[in-house]
Design an enzyme around this catalytic site. Structure first.
Site, short mmCIF file in Angstrom:
data_model
loop_
_atom_site.label_atom_id
_atom_site.label_comp_id
_atom_site.label_asym_id
_atom_site.label_seq_id
_atom_site.Cartn_x
_atom_site.Cartn_y
_atom_site.Cartn_z
N GLY A 63 6.11 1.05 -7.02
CA GLY A 63 5.31 2.22 -6.64
C GLY A 63 5.62 2.79 -5.26
O GLY A 63 5.16 3.87 -4.93
N GLY A 84 -0.65 13.36 16.62
CA GLY A 84 -0.11 14.13 15.50
C GLY A 84 -1.20 14.71 14.62
O GLY A 84 -2.00 13.96 14.04
N ILE A 100 -1.21 13.07 7.89
CA ILE A 100 -1.67 11.68 8.10
C ILE A 100 -2.74 11.64 9.18
O ILE A 100 -3.81 11.03 9.01
CB ILE A 100 -0.49 10.76 8.45
CG1 ILE A 100 0.42 10.60 7.23
CG2 ILE A 100 -1.00 9.39 8.93
CD1 ILE A 100 1.59 9.65 7.42
N HIS A 127 -17.75 31.07 -15.35
CA HIS A 127 -18.77 31.22 -14.31
C HIS A 127 -19.87 30.19 -14.54
O HIS A 127 -20.28 29.99 -15.68
CB HIS A 127 -19.40 32.62 -14.39
CG HIS A 127 -20.51 32.80 -13.41
ND1 HIS A 127 -20.28 32.97 -12.07
CD2 HIS A 127 -21.85 32.82 -13.57
CE1 HIS A 127 -21.44 33.09 -11.43
NE2 HIS A 127 -22.42 33.00 -12.33
P1 FAD Z 1 9.06 5.84 -1.29
O1 FAD Z 1 7.75 6.03 -1.94
O2 FAD Z 1 9.09 5.60 0.17
O3 FAD Z 1 9.72 4.59 -2.05
C1 FAD Z 1 10.92 4.05 -1.65
C2 FAD Z 1 11.00 2.62 -2.17
O4 FAD Z 1 12.32 2.14 -2.00
C3 FAD Z 1 10.09 1.65 -1.43
O5 FAD Z 1 9.30 0.94 -2.35
C4 FAD Z 1 11.06 0.72 -0.71
O6 FAD Z 1 10.58 -0.60 -0.60
C5 FAD Z 1 12.26 0.78 -1.61
N1 FAD Z 1 13.53 0.46 -0.94
C6 FAD Z 1 14.04 1.04 0.18
N2 FAD Z 1 15.26 0.54 0.45
C7 FAD Z 1 15.53 -0.37 -0.53
C8 FAD Z 1 16.64 -1.21 -0.83
N3 FAD Z 1 17.74 -1.19 -0.08
N4 FAD Z 1 16.57 -2.01 -1.91
C9 FAD Z 1 15.44 -2.02 -2.69
N5 FAD Z 1 14.38 -1.25 -2.47
C10 FAD Z 1 14.44 -0.42 -1.41
N6 FAD Z 1 2.60 12.54 -0.54
C11 FAD Z 1 1.91 13.34 -1.38
O7 FAD Z 1 2.53 14.09 -2.14
N7 FAD Z 1 0.55 13.32 -1.43
C12 FAD Z 1 -0.17 12.52 -0.63
O8 FAD Z 1 -1.40 12.54 -0.71
C13 FAD Z 1 0.51 11.69 0.27
N8 FAD Z 1 -0.18 10.87 1.08
C14 FAD Z 1 0.49 10.04 1.93
C15 FAD Z 1 -0.24 9.21 2.77
C16 FAD Z 1 0.40 8.37 3.63
C17 FAD Z 1 -0.42 7.46 4.54
C18 FAD Z 1 1.83 8.32 3.65
C19 FAD Z 1 2.54 7.36 4.56
C20 FAD Z 1 2.56 9.15 2.83
C21 FAD Z 1 1.91 10.02 1.96
N9 FAD Z 1 2.60 10.88 1.12
C22 FAD Z 1 1.92 11.72 0.29
C23 FAD Z 1 4.07 10.93 1.12
C24 FAD Z 1 4.64 10.11 -0.09
O9 FAD Z 1 4.16 8.79 -0.01
C25 FAD Z 1 6.14 10.15 -0.09
O10 FAD Z 1 6.60 11.48 -0.04
C26 FAD Z 1 6.69 9.48 -1.35
O11 FAD Z 1 6.25 8.15 -1.45
C27 FAD Z 1 8.21 9.52 -1.36
O12 FAD Z 1 8.66 8.91 -2.52
P2 FAD Z 1 10.10 8.24 -2.60
O13 FAD Z 1 10.22 7.70 -4.00
O14 FAD Z 1 11.13 9.16 -2.11
O15 FAD Z 1 10.06 7.02 -1.57
P1 NAD Z 2 3.88 15.48 10.09
O1 NAD Z 2 5.30 15.76 10.39
O2 NAD Z 2 3.24 16.17 8.96
O3 NAD Z 2 2.98 15.73 11.38
C1 NAD Z 2 3.31 15.13 12.62
C2 NAD Z 2 2.67 15.92 13.75
O4 NAD Z 2 2.87 15.20 14.95
C3 NAD Z 2 3.29 17.30 13.96
O5 NAD Z 2 2.27 18.25 13.97
C4 NAD Z 2 4.02 17.18 15.30
O6 NAD Z 2 4.02 18.38 16.03
C5 NAD Z 2 3.18 16.12 15.99
N1 NAD Z 2 3.89 15.34 17.03
C6 NAD Z 2 5.13 14.80 16.97
N2 NAD Z 2 5.40 14.11 18.10
C7 NAD Z 2 4.31 14.19 18.89
C8 NAD Z 2 3.95 13.66 20.16
N3 NAD Z 2 4.79 12.87 20.86
N4 NAD Z 2 2.74 13.96 20.69
C9 NAD Z 2 1.88 14.76 19.99
N5 NAD Z 2 2.15 15.27 18.77
C10 NAD Z 2 3.35 14.98 18.22
O7 NAD Z 2 3.83 13.89 9.87
P2 NAD Z 2 2.71 12.91 9.34
O8 NAD Z 2 1.36 13.50 9.37
O9 NAD Z 2 2.98 11.64 10.09
O10 NAD Z 2 3.13 12.71 7.83
C11 NAD Z 2 4.42 12.17 7.49
C12 NAD Z 2 4.88 12.69 6.17
O11 NAD Z 2 4.08 12.17 5.13
C13 NAD Z 2 4.81 14.20 6.10
O12 NAD Z 2 6.05 14.69 5.69
C14 NAD Z 2 3.76 14.49 5.09
O13 NAD Z 2 4.12 15.56 4.25
C15 NAD Z 2 3.65 13.21 4.28
N6 NAD Z 2 2.23 13.05 3.94
C16 NAD Z 2 1.70 13.88 3.04
C17 NAD Z 2 0.35 13.80 2.76
C18 NAD Z 2 -0.24 14.74 1.77
O14 NAD Z 2 0.51 15.34 1.01
N7 NAD Z 2 -1.54 14.88 1.73
C19 NAD Z 2 -0.45 12.87 3.38
C20 NAD Z 2 0.13 12.05 4.32
C21 NAD Z 2 1.48 12.14 4.57
#
Ligand code: FAD
Ligand code: NAD
Length: 468
Positions: free
Chosen positions: A41, A182, A186, A447
């Site tokens: 996942g 930031g 997040i 509605h």
């Molecule tokens: P990942 O989900 O990062 O998966 C990569 C996998 O590869 C991992 O399990 C890792 O262990 C594995 N891996 C890496 N290198 C190796 C290797 N060499 N061998 C074997 N396995 C390996 N996105 C949204 O759209 N909606 C959200 O609400 C949202 N919320 C988020 C909240 C948080 C706190 C965070 C951190 C991110 C959030 N995101 C959200 C972003 C989302 O999680 C990522 O965009 C998404 O998981 C990317 O998917 P991916 O498959 O590219 O990589």
């Molecule tokens: P982000 O890039 O979305 O936001 C980071 C923020 O930190 C920016 O606004 C930037 O200007 C600021 N920043 C950077 N350096 C700084 C500093 N030194 N001091 C003050 N501000 C600074 O990154 P994120 O919120 O960490 O999320 C990471 C990724 O995960 C994003 O690409 C986001 O799309 C994805 N994500 C998506 C969701 C969602 O879809 N709901 C939820 C969580 C994460």
């Protein structure tokens, strides 16, 4: 290549990798998926989308129980937080979903290989983990290794007082003062969780606004709502260094434009300044795979790298770091491998910040459309004038549509409001199908519902809104 070779080895089981593996298996490719962690996942299911939304929902219940029920005539005697139960519930949600992916792998006869994958050649992946390394022969390799939290140079994570998102999902107690660096998704989502649970939350942001890149007016509306809820924002500042002193963190903060630094003190510092592609130990560079200046793997429109037979998708390539973007790339990539015409429409990728109200958008912001020289009509409609929102007690936010003035096509939609994450789907479909504002305005909406605000915004684009 031997007959027992896989057709495809996917490295990484996040939403990009596991969805690609399932689609590949559906298309008849003999598929293996290599994942370094015991649970499938990836970031999204284990430490991202899912646990953060579980905490957002739980913390919302807590806040509503405390402050939101009296107005509905519901009296509650005492509301108390049991953080351990809240975390346990979140862990169960994650556990059930990751087990669900295991079941899907079994159903589709995808070979799951646990261990760290490394490209030995374009047709061989070495997997190291417990026991002897195993070599998988394969016709194609799909890199879906995702991303990891970025850091601020000068600020070292300690997992307890100075944390990234993963640790902020498991804090064992509610910090009295949470400082967030930031104001992206997040920072705002996890800042909201801990504020609802009782923290004083302040967010430091380098730019002059929250969620840079989204529609400015909509982001401003969200900012005001969050401020009313008690989150404080400091814009145009940058966190430079931080050190743990006893049970607190001291953070040196400087104006982004330069100038005198000041010291802020918090109990926990959450650094949420973006994520970086993860390719450590993958062997891709050694094999000659091309990377860009930001460490992302370079691919063409079919997700092919410059090395024949090696593909990449998701957070490890360019584009928004979103789970649904990774998923759709995974599907399109393996469909192309199998001779099916898969594609991803990058103009129609929704983006949601799951605060309350939520901010959901798709397509061009008003300013991006104008900067591109497009003549646009803008239609807005506030939830204050929507019957269902009123019945729910939701006053904040609006639907805003950006409409091409010449063709009447919807080219952008930005919603701040209750369930904006669900409401945006109608607009993503509308944009995919090339709908006009007139199409939306003449579509009957039930509605009383929140989507009526979408219809009214479409009417507003031509000055015909009914309810304001
Ligand atoms: P990942 O989900 O990062 O998966 C990569 C996998 O590869 C991992 O399990 C890792 O262990 C594995 N891996 C890496 N290198 C190796 C290797 N060499 N061998 C074997 N396995 C390996 N996105 C949204 O759209 N909606 C959200 O609400 C949202 N919320 C988020 C909240 C948080 C706190 C965070 C951190 C991110 C959030 N995101 C959200 C972003 C989302 O999680 C990522 O965009 C998404 O998981 C990317 O998917 P991916 O498959 O590219 O990589
Ligand atoms: P982000 O890039 O979305 O936001 C980071 C923020 O930190 C920016 O606004 C930037 O200007 C600021 N920043 C950077 N350096 C700084 C500093 N030194 N001091 C003050 N501000 C600074 O990154 P994120 O919120 O960490 O999320 C990471 C990724 O995960 C994003 O690409 C986001 O799309 C994805 N994500 C998506 C969701 C969602 O879809 N709901 C939820 C969580 C994460």
């Amino acid at each position: 290549m031997s007959d027992d070779a896989f057709d495809l080895v996917v490295i990484g089981s996040g939403p990009g990798g596991y969805v690609a593996a399932i689609r590949a298996a559906q298309l008849g490719l003999r598929t293996a998926c290599v994942e370094q962690y015991p649970r499938l996942g990836g970031t999204c299911l284990n430490v991202g989308c899912i646990p953060s939304k579980a905490l957002l929902d739980s913390s919302e219940h807590f806040e509503v129980a405390q402050k939101g029920l009296a107005a509905h005539g519901v009296r509650v005697a005492e509301v108390a937080l049991d953080l351990a139960v809240m975390h346990a519930r979140k862990d169960k949600v994650v556990h059930d979903l990751t087990r669900g992916v295991e079941t899907l792998f079994r159903k589709h006869k995808i070979e799951r290989v646990q261990g760290r994958g490394r490209l030995v050649s374009a047709s061989e992946v070495e997997v190291s983990g417990e026991g002897l390394p195993r070599r998988l022969a394969t016709r194609r390799i799909l890199i879906a290794t995702g991303s990891k939290a970025a850091a601020v140079p000068g600020i070292a994570y300690d997992g307890r007082r100075i944390v990234h998102s993963t640790d902020a999902l498991t804090l064992p107690e509610v910090p009295a003062r949470l400082l967030v660096v930031g104001a992206g998704a997040i920072g705002l989502e996890l800042g909201s969780v801990w504020r609802r649970l009782g923290s004083d939350v302040a967010v430091l942001e380098f730019m002059d606004r929250i969620v840079p890149g989204t529609d400015t007016g909509s982001a401003k509306l969200l900012q005001r709502s969050l401020e009313r809820q008690g989150i404080q924002f400091r814009f145009g500042v940058s966190a430079r260094t931080a050190r743990v002193i006893g049970e607190t963190v001291e953070v040196q903060v400087e104006p982004a434009a330069g100038g005198e630094a000041e010291t802020l003190v918090a109990d926990v510092l959450l650094v949420a300044v973006g994520r970086r592609p993860f390719t450590e130990g993958l062997g891709a560079r050694e094999l000659g795979v091309a990377f860009d200046e930001r460490g992302r793997i370079v691919v063409d429109a079919q997700f092919r790298t410059n090395v024949d037979g090696v593909y990449a998708i998701g957070d490890v390539i360019a584009g928004p770091m979103l789970a649904h973007k990774a998923e759709d790339e995974g599907v399109a990539c393996v469909e192309r491998m199998a001779g099916v015409a898969g594609h991803v429409n990058y103009d129609c990728i929704p983006n949601v910040v799951y605060t309350w109200p939520e901010l959901a958008s798709v397509g061009l912001s008003e300013e991006a459309a104008r900067a591109a020289g497009r003549a646009v009509h803008v239609g807005t409609f506030p939830f204050l004038a929507n019957g269902r929102a009123k019945a729910m007690g939701e006053k904040d936010g609006q639907v805003k549509l950006v409409v091409d003035a010449a063709t009447d096509r919807v080219i952008g939609a930005h919603i701040v409001g209750p369930r904006a994450s669900d409401l945006i789907a109608e607009l993503v479909v509308a944009m995919e199908l090339g709908a006009s504002a007139e199409d939306l305005a003449r579509t009957v909406h039930a509605h009383p519902t929140l989507p009526e605000a979408v219809k009214e915004a479409a009417l507003a684009a031509s000055g015909r809104t009914i309810h304001i």
